[in-house]
Design a protein around this motif. Structure first.
Motif, PDB file in Angstrom:
ATOM      1  N   GLU A   1      13.085 -21.125  17.595  1.00 15.97           N
ATOM      2  CA  GLU A   1      14.865 -21.454  17.990  1.00 15.97           C
ATOM      3  C   GLU A   1      15.711 -20.492  16.602  1.00 15.97           C
ATOM      4  OE1 GLU A   1      16.666 -23.152  20.407  1.00 15.97           O
ATOM      5  OE2 GLU A   1      15.005 -23.695  21.110  1.00 15.97           O
TER       6      GLU A   1
ATOM      7  N   LYS B   1      15.878 -16.967  17.977  1.00 20.73           N
ATOM      8  CA  LYS B   1      15.677 -16.549  19.239  1.00 20.73           C
ATOM      9  C   LYS B   1      17.221 -16.316  19.115  1.00 20.73           C
ATOM     10  CE  LYS B   1      16.232 -19.226  23.310  1.00 20.73           C
ATOM     11  NZ  LYS B   1      15.595 -19.967  24.730  1.00 20.73           N
ATOM     12  N   LYS B   2      18.098 -17.757  18.194  1.00 19.14           N
ATOM     13  CA  LYS B   2      19.551 -16.894  18.077  1.00 19.14           C
ATOM     14  C   LYS B   2      19.489 -15.590  17.249  1.00 19.14           C
ATOM     15  CE  LYS B   2      20.070 -22.493  17.952  1.00 19.14           C
ATOM     16  NZ  LYS B   2      20.787 -23.308  16.952  1.00 19.14           N
ATOM     17  N   LYS B   3      18.569 -15.477  16.330  1.00 16.49           N
ATOM     18  CA  LYS B   3      19.014 -14.572  15.569  1.00 16.49           C
ATOM     19  C   LYS B   3      19.193 -13.052  16.236  1.00 16.49           C
ATOM     20  CE  LYS B   3      17.112 -11.893  12.076  1.00 16.49           C
ATOM     21  NZ  LYS B   3      16.136 -11.376  10.479  1.00 16.49           N
ATOM     22  N   ILE B   4      17.767 -13.286  17.476  1.00 20.38           N
ATOM     23  CA  ILE B   4      17.963 -12.321  18.277  1.00 20.38           C
ATOM     24  C   ILE B   4      18.512 -11.899  19.660  1.00 20.38           C
ATOM     25  CG2 ILE B   4      16.521 -11.643  20.710  1.00 20.38           C
ATOM     26  CD1 ILE B   4      14.247 -12.518  19.541  1.00 20.38           C
ATOM     27  N   GLU B   5      19.898 -13.132  19.845  1.00 20.42           N
ATOM     28  CA  GLU B   5      21.427 -13.600  20.654  1.00 20.42           C
ATOM     29  C   GLU B   5      21.829 -13.294  20.298  1.00 20.42           C
ATOM     30  OE1 GLU B   5      20.915 -17.322  21.926  1.00 20.42           O
ATOM     31  OE2 GLU B   5      19.496 -16.696  22.986  1.00 20.42           O
ATOM     32  N   ARG B   6      22.489 -13.229  18.825  1.00 24.28           N
ATOM     33  CA  ARG B   6      22.669 -12.189  17.969  1.00 24.28           C
ATOM     34  C   ARG B   6      23.176 -11.552  17.479  1.00 24.28           C
ATOM     35  NH1 ARG B   6      22.317 -16.269  14.492  1.00 24.28           N
ATOM     36  NH2 ARG B   6      20.700 -15.651  13.423  1.00 24.28           N
ATOM     37  N   GLU B   7      21.779 -10.340  17.453  1.00 24.22           N
ATOM     38  CA  GLU B   7      22.009  -9.203  17.554  1.00 24.22           C
ATOM     39  C   GLU B   7      22.339  -8.471  18.785  1.00 24.22           C
ATOM     40  OE1 GLU B   7      17.729  -8.761  16.214  1.00 24.22           O
ATOM     41  OE2 GLU B   7      18.415  -8.573  14.233  1.00 24.22           O
ATOM     42  N   LYS B   8      21.874  -8.644  19.733  1.00 25.32           N
ATOM     43  CA  LYS B   8      22.421  -8.099  21.226  1.00 25.32           C
ATOM     44  C   LYS B   8      24.226  -8.266  21.248  1.00 25.32           C
ATOM     45  CE  LYS B   8      18.392  -9.905  23.876  1.00 25.32           C
ATOM     46  NZ  LYS B   8      17.837 -10.627  24.638  1.00 25.32           N
ATOM     47  N   GLU B   9      24.210  -9.447  20.626  1.00 26.89           N
ATOM     48  CA  GLU B   9      25.915  -9.300  21.172  1.00 26.89           C
ATOM     49  C   GLU B   9      26.803  -8.129  19.994  1.00 26.89           C
ATOM     50  OE1 GLU B   9      28.343 -11.640  22.558  1.00 26.89           O
ATOM     51  OE2 GLU B   9      26.021 -12.631  23.657  1.00 26.89           O
ATOM     52  N   HIS B  10      25.546  -8.403  18.982  1.00 24.60           N
ATOM     53  CA  HIS B  10      26.986  -7.565  17.420  1.00 24.60           C
ATOM     54  C   HIS B  10      26.152  -5.963  18.641  1.00 24.60           C
ATOM     55  CE1 HIS B  10      26.288  -9.927  14.524  1.00 24.60           C
ATOM     56  NE2 HIS B  10      27.175 -10.590  15.260  1.00 24.60           N
TER      57      HIS B  10
ATOM     58  N   LYS C   1      25.926  -5.634  21.850  1.00 25.65           N
ATOM     59  CA  LYS C   1      27.073  -5.264  22.859  1.00 25.65           C
ATOM     60  C   LYS C   1      28.580  -5.008  22.405  1.00 25.65           C
ATOM     61  CE  LYS C   1      28.421  -7.597  26.479  1.00 25.65           C
ATOM     62  NZ  LYS C   1      28.624  -8.777  26.926  1.00 25.65           N
TER      63      LYS C   1
END
Length: 399
Positions: A372, A375-384, A386
């Motif tokens: 988890e 997963k959250k780290k990957i999602e944060r990196e995607k947001e950054h 973007k």
């Protein structure tokens, strides 16, 4: 279950309790003390892990930091001229850190509803644990209304599994203590418990010779105190300054404070060497003690009629089972083998399996936690990424 044992033994069984009838029937045989309103409650259970769900049911302490007091009555008997065997199993399932696991044997005149630590008993036997220092088996026998503990240290089991404890007292005034049907201590009651005056005493008419040297070590006569050894323990602090607001007329004359002298080495003592004239400990001649009076009935008690649990536990969870009082050591050994002996293996297997399953659950929980987190780290990196792309696009538009 015990057909082979019961059929082959000529033993007198004074008390036997295995709680095989289950349910609440055991309440009819065991009486809770009412000495205090907040005594801990017992429940009937085989615990978290066991060898057999029915045969391993016993009385378990259920409340932390409580005194417990419960007892069961049986037909009175005397062990005069007979062997007395007291046996039961103890399971410190909670891996107890401080608390008793012993039983007490009482006479028929005990008021069971007022059973407490102040109640006089005949015998106290079993394990007691408190911290790292107390991990022993009590053997305490009453003689002339005074308790006399054994002088030997007997270690108890502390691994969390069920263990069989057996005390054997014989008419020849000898005793044995067994754990898991293996002897761990034996001896003579008169020698190992201070019931009587000693048989022998030091001869008061004989004194140690004046030239007898029993000093193991002496001062080295060749050792000399160094000339720079003597230094005062405290010296004046020369760096201290008189406070500006110090008023001699109010506070008195100011003096520099004293501080510990770093050169102080303490009182000088010469080094020790082996005494060349050492002759060992002087063997004081002994004589028969005129006050010694033999008593060949130390081992015996009249109207033995009650067994009880009168204990304190910080962390509850101990299970008591397979109680037996008999006059036959062999019968008791067979009884232990056919109860504790048959369920100890499966009990350990179940405990190990539960531990492994718990470790697997812990590992799965940890893996899920880290997954988890990743997963959250990957999602944060995607947001950054973007956000960075959007900012670049806006800059291009501005240009």
């Amino acid at each position: 279950l015990l057909g082979a044992v019961l059929g082959s033994a000529q033993a007198a069984v004074y008390f036997q309790e295995q709680f095989l009838d289950g349910g609440s029937n055991w309440h009819k045989r065991w009486m809770n003390s009412e000495h205090k309103p907040d005594l801990g409650k017992f429940k009937l259970t085989a615990g978290k892990f066991y060898g057999d769900p029915v045969r391993d049911k016993g009385l378990q302490t259920s409340e932390n930091s409580k005194f417990y007091a419960i007892s069961s009555r049986f037909k009175p008997f005397s062990n005069k001229g007979k062997t007395l065997v007291i046996q039961y199993t103890v399971k410190h399932e909670q891996k107890i850190d401080c608390g008793g696991g012993y039983v007490k044997i009482f006479s028929s005149n005990l008021d069971q509803k007022n059973l407490s630590a102040d109640s006089e008993y005949y015998i106290m036997f079993g394990p007691d644990i408190c911290g790292s220092e107390t991990k022993k088996v009590h053997v305490i026998l009453s003689y002339k209304n005074k308790p006399h503990p054994i002088k030997k240290l007997i270690r108890c089991k502390v691994d969390g599994y069920t263990h069989l404890y057996t005390l054997i007292i014989k008419p020849d005034q000898t005793y044995k203590v067994k754990i898991d049907n293996e002897m761990v201590a034996s001896g003579n009651l008169e020698d190992d418990l201070d019931f009587l005056q000693p048989r022998k005493i030091n001869d008061p008419r004989v004194k140690k010779p004046t030239d007898w040297d029993d000093r193991v070590q002496i001062d080295d006569p060749d050792d000399v105190k160094p000339v720079d050894w003597d230094e005062p323990e405290y010296i004046m602090d020369t760096s201290a300054q008189k406070p500006e607001d110090w008023n001699d007329s109010v506070n008195g004359e100011w003096h520099r404070p004293m501080v510990k002298n770093p050169l102080y080495r303490g009182e000088w003592k010469p080094r020790q060497i082996d005494n060349p004239n050492y002759r060992g400990v002087w063997p004081h001649p002994q004589i028969d003690n005129p006050n010694y009076s033999p008593d060949f009935s130390i081992y015996s008690y009249e109207n033995i009629s009650i067994i009880g649990l009168d204990i304190w536990q910080v962390r509850a969870g101990t299970i008591f089972d397979n109680f037996l009082i008999t006059d036959d050591e062999e019968y008791a050994e067979d009884f232990g083998d056919e109860t504790w002996g048959e369920t100890k293996g499966p009990e350990k297997e179940m405990s190990i399996k539960q531990s492994e399953e718990e470790q697997q659950r812990e590992r799965a929980t940890e893996e899920k936690y880290f997954q988890e987190k990743i997963k959250k780290k990957i999602e944060r990196e995607k947001e950054h990424r973007k956000e960075r792309s959007e900012r670049k696009a806006m800059k291009k538009e501005d240009l």
